[in-house]
Design a protein around this motif. Structure first.
Motif, mmCIF file in Angstrom:
data_model
loop_
_atom_site.group_PDB
_atom_site.id
_atom_site.type_symbol
_atom_site.label_atom_id
_atom_site.label_comp_id
_atom_site.label_asym_id
_atom_site.label_seq_id
_atom_site.Cartn_x
_atom_site.Cartn_y
_atom_site.Cartn_z
ATOM 1 N N CYS A 1 -5.779 -13.341 31.758
ATOM 2 C CA CYS A 1 -4.322 -13.247 31.670
ATOM 3 C C CYS A 1 -3.810 -14.102 30.513
ATOM 4 O O CYS A 1 -2.913 -13.689 29.762
ATOM 5 C CB CYS A 1 -3.700 -13.692 32.988
ATOM 6 N N GLY B 1 -4.857 -12.425 27.031
ATOM 7 C CA GLY B 1 -4.072 -11.234 26.712
ATOM 8 C C GLY B 1 -2.576 -11.432 26.786
ATOM 9 O O GLY B 1 -1.820 -10.618 26.250
ATOM 10 N N TYR C 1 -0.635 -9.463 35.588
ATOM 11 C CA TYR C 1 -1.828 -8.942 36.256
ATOM 12 C C TYR C 1 -1.919 -7.424 36.277
ATOM 13 O O TYR C 1 -2.990 -6.857 36.046
ATOM 14 C CB TYR C 1 -1.880 -9.463 37.696
ATOM 15 N N MET D 1 -2.677 -5.992 32.869
ATOM 16 C CA MET D 1 -3.936 -6.578 32.426
ATOM 17 C C MET D 1 -5.136 -5.804 32.959
ATOM 18 O O MET D 1 -6.054 -5.458 32.211
ATOM 19 C CB MET D 1 -4.021 -8.041 32.872
#
Length: 300
Positions: A189, A192, A196, A199
């Motif tokens: 997380c 990126g 969530y 992701m």
């Protein structure tokens, strides 16, 4: 019950606010900006579309734990020992101490400083700080705490304050399960900077998370900890339950703060080394977050 919260971050403010709203006298101990805001306005809790103002005392001084019947420790894992040493002279001999922290060994580290029992807890809450003394609850909020003479009483106190709490005789396995969840989500997380839900939908992410879980299971087993059979399902189900949540590691990097990665994937890597195990997925995620921390440090 007089309660002190050592570490007025998002988690500490959430549980402190819930207990204060239930009528318990609560003292929050935190950084100056948060203490000043809470001293004037209490803890502002945004929850279920409503704004709650929880009346609390607030200070920056470790002496704020004096006279507390219950002390909640919610500082970052890197600060555990320093926080314990700071408050140790002010603790009542009969106060109960509960660790509301990430990682699996904070209660042991606290006990080494205090020379007395500390109750470990697995914390399941999605919450974020939106301003000094102001937090937003994004989901869940339950606790699983270890056994002790006061555990049943504490569980009732929390439940009456709207905090679902179970007492587990195998809290080590619960903590390792939570650690595994954190290892699967937190670093990815943060790397990126995606919540969530989005992701896990990125091609290849679910496979990396699965590798992380398998490695954590192997290390836990070597350490004598048996994790649940359905752990993969539990891990992958979290994204559906909290699709908009950012991990604490992601939030720390957003604020250019040091993360707890050394006590998450880093702990798994160090423990694996003791048993001669290879954990390449965890090691890679650890290195990536270290790189991001270093980039933040150089930019500041």
């Amino acid at each position: 019950m007089k309660i002190a919260v050592m570490g007025a971050g998002a988690v500490g403010c959430y549980y402190g606010a819930m207990l204060a709203l239930a009528g318990h006298p609560v003292t929050m101990i935190g950084r100056q900006a948060h203490a000043t805001a809470m001293a004037s306005n209490g803890v502002i809790l945004l929850k279920a579309g409503e704004t709650h103002r929880a009346p609390v005392q607030a200070t920056t001084e470790p002496s704020g734990v004096a006279d507390a019947d219950l002390v909640l420790i919610s500082v970052k894992s890197d600060d555990t020992v320093a926080a314990a040493e700071a408050i140790a002279p002010y603790l009542k001999p009969d106060s109960h101490i509960l660790s509301l922290q990430n990682g699996v060994d904070n209660a042991e580290r606290l006990e080494a400083v205090f020379g007395r029992a500390v109750i470990p807890a697995a914390v399941y809450v999605a919450v974020e700080t939106v301003a000094a003394g102001k937090v937003r609850h994004n989901g869940r909020g339950e606790l699983v705490i270890g056994t002790g003479p006061a555990s049943a009483e504490l569980a009732r106190t929390f439940a009456q304050a709207g905090i679902p709490t179970d007492v587990s005789e195998n809290v080590a396995a619960v903590l390792w399960t939570k650690l595994t969840v954190n290892c699967a989500y937190n670093a990815l997380c943060a790397i990126g900077q995606l919540p969530y839900g989005p992701m896990v939908s990125v091609n290849g992410v679910a496979e990396v998370m699965t590798d992380v879980v398998k490695e954590c299971r192997a290390v836990a087993q070597a350490a004598g900890i048996s994790l649940p059979d359905n752990l993969i399902g539990t891990v992958m189900g979290l994204a559906a339950a909290m699709p908009s949540q950012f991990s604490s590691t992601a939030q720390d990097l957003q604020r250019r703060k040091k993360t707890e990665i050394e006590h998450l994937n880093g702990y798994v890597v160090r423990t694996a080394e003791k048993f001669g195990l290879s954990v390449p997925a965890n090691r890679t995620l650890l290195a990536c977050v270290r790189l991001l921390e270093e980039a933040n440090r150089r930019a500041s």
